[in-house]
Write an enzyme that holds these catalytic residues in place. Sequence first.
Site, PDB file in Angstrom:
ATOM      1  N   ASP A   1       0.856  -1.172   0.000  1.00 33.15           N
ATOM      2  CA  ASP A   1       0.000   0.000   0.000  1.00 33.15           C
ATOM      3  C   ASP A   1       0.901   1.234   0.000  1.00 33.15           C
ATOM      4  OD1 ASP A   1      -2.152   1.667  -0.085  1.00 33.15           O
ATOM      5  OD2 ASP A   1      -3.212   0.770   1.591  1.00 33.15           O
TER       6      ASP A   1
HETATM    7  C1  NOJ Z   1      -3.908   4.011   0.032  1.00 34.01           C
HETATM    8  C2  NOJ Z   1      -5.127   3.148   0.138  1.00 34.01           C
HETATM    9  O1  NOJ Z   1      -5.108   2.428   1.357  1.00 34.01           O
HETATM   10  C3  NOJ Z   1      -5.271   2.172  -1.005  1.00 34.01           C
HETATM   11  O2  NOJ Z   1      -6.476   1.488  -0.895  1.00 34.01           O
HETATM   12  C4  NOJ Z   1      -5.171   2.890  -2.318  1.00 34.01           C
HETATM   13  O3  NOJ Z   1      -5.345   1.993  -3.378  1.00 34.01           O
HETATM   14  C5  NOJ Z   1      -3.822   3.578  -2.382  1.00 34.01           C
HETATM   15  N1  NOJ Z   1      -3.711   4.523  -1.306  1.00 34.01           N
HETATM   16  C6  NOJ Z   1      -3.602   4.273  -3.718  1.00 34.01           C
HETATM   17  O4  NOJ Z   1      -4.390   5.380  -3.822  1.00 34.01           O
END
Ligand code: NOJ
Length: 740
Positions: free
Chosen positions: A281
């Site tokens: 993430d």
């Molecule tokens: C953080 C989020 O937790 C995730 O779900 C998302 O896909 C990414 N950022 C990218 O934006």
Amino acid sequence: MKRVYFLLAFSTLGMSTYGQKTIDQKVAELLAKMTLEEKVGQMVQYSGFEYATGPQQSNSAAVLEEIKKGKVGSMLNVAGSEETRAFQKLAMQSRLKIPLLFGQDVIHGYRTTFPVNLGQAASWDLGMIEKSERIAATEAAAYGIHWTFAPMVDIARDPRWGRVMEGSGEDTYLGTKIGLARIKGFQGRGLGSLDAVMACAKHFAAYGAAVGGRDYNSVDMSLRQLNETYLPPFKAAAEAGVATFMNSFNDINGIPATANQYIQRDLLKGKWNYKGFVVSDWGSIGEMIPHGYARDANEAAEKAIQGGSDMDMESRVYMAQLPKLVKEGKVDAKLVDDATGRILTRKFEMGLFDDPYRFSNEKRQKEQTDNRENRKFGREFGSKSIVLLKNQGNILPLSKTVKTVALIGPFAKETVANHGFWSIAFKDDNQRIVSQFDGIKNQLDKNSTLMYAKGCNVDDQDKSQFSEAVETAKKADVVIMTLGEGHAMSGEAKSRSNIGFTGVQEDLLKEIAKTGKPIILMVNAGRPLIFNWASDNIPAIMYTWWLGTEAGNSIADVLFGTVNPGGKLPMSFPRTEGQIPVYYNHFNTGRPAKNNTDRNYVSAYIDLDNDPKYPFGYGLSYTDFKYSDMILSSVNLTGNQTLNISVTVSNTGKYDGEEVVQLYIRDLFGKVVRPVKELKGFQKIFIKKGESKKVDFKLTPEELKFFDEDLNFDWESGEFDIMIGTHSQNVQTKRINWVK
Ligand code: NOJ
């Protein structure tokens, strides 16, 4: 004829001699040509610069240079045929011309937005959910996107957690089915089709169980619970061929998911034999430093790759550390080859080596920019996601000829708010979104009057607009109040400790109620809210979530009865924050509460009932459904027999309507305790008024299996309760005995 056979034989021969290499062969050949830096480059993902979905460390010029050197595998937040083409051109300047993958959060629609995901889950309509993702994929792919960071298949039992909005609620069975429908929708006819995007099962794992419902917080739970409640949607996604996984920000029992060998190596890539790749993430590799799990970036990179993270989203740690770690012998080069190979495989499957620009197509983008058919579907999907919580005195549906209607509340004329959180494709054109005011106005008879007053803002303390709202209400025959939480109050990093209506909205409602006018309340939210006063005092309540581009029309369709609501809650609604987590499939405990009055030495609060305000699976209709006694094929079963269960549902009311028939079981005794109820099947059926339908379910020992304390997944002989009903607290029960 002979000639045809000859040609066929010749061409097959040609193929096997010279032709079609398998993707594995192509990947191996490419890997052999790559330097270590180029391999690690494939494992790097940066965000575009126009907007960020996390704390970006910008240095755009350097990123562009890295792309040209073949040191970037993927970009997120770069979208649009022109922009993706421009970035891809840079990648084509690199030595090996390996194309970039473009990823984006396509969460509940793209150009056409649909209800927020929890609202979609309330439809319990797998076909519509799949279709919505088909549309989202088609639109996103036409904008040059290859990969969506969805579906989020995190099970969540805590409505304080802002991201419940993005999931399918509290139940593993329902969440798994919905996750699969989404993957099918996104990936369509398969990777490589021009209308399919790679899906991503996220956030692996247990992100939804953050302590206290606070986003990014720790998770502490038994491996039994993890395997039984939180992992099944992921396992099913892996089996269904989801292209990628994303891991999560949280630690699980002290080990950050990003470096968690148990979930990523032992389970996902080991036992489950998953061949896709895992993206971290945003920044989660680097965040292992503040977690206290890695001393520095070097250790973070080492632990992340050992733990199974294949791609580094915006930590900027892999490129800086991995080549060195491999050269020093601290990381096995084979791990880099494995990760890079997984990523390259997807690029081949997407056809990007044949044509890196194949998704960057202006014509397709134009066709998918404001697609009427997609909007039409969005309108229907919106109406199917609404849950009717209360309809005292059958105040709904409203007649279109009611003389004067007052629409009051901060959301009445909102446009952008109807998207809810995560609607990245909408930077510019909010006028395309149908407001609630416009939706209602369009359907009201031309001799009727629709009045409007805002009453207050979403979350301030100012009551100066109350008097105007009260005066407006006084002039109306019916008042529609539209209240809730702000659209950006649920979603990532949007945990709330108080989950009521924000600001002075409840005070406004009380003031309007004093006029004595009949009130219909619409609740706008991305999560279950607590609104006890309204529940107890307002005659009609519709839960309208955030419904997307066509919100106003969807709402009006239900208000005026063009659509009979059939949504059911995918999460239990608590009575107060102190009751959280409240979920239907809890254990019985040794001292179960018998009723809501005798609270002495039982598992209860002395000041609160145990049951939720609105239970899981609950939702009303404008019509009435009556269930016949259920019929079981047998009450004594052995071995791998199948239990057939049937029930007849009759529509005894005045409207055609849809009902979600729900099947639950309870395993009465086990070597580990079992929940008081577990959803094991559901069917959404349409029944014309005055007609009946027989609904059949089948149950096999497969559905009786559970994880014991040694993580064996099996079932045991014994007694089981079979329950069928209209929601989790309204079921009929029959007991059976099933022997192995
Ligand atoms: C953080 C989020 O937790 C995730 O779900 C998302 O896909 C990414 N950022 C990218 O934006």
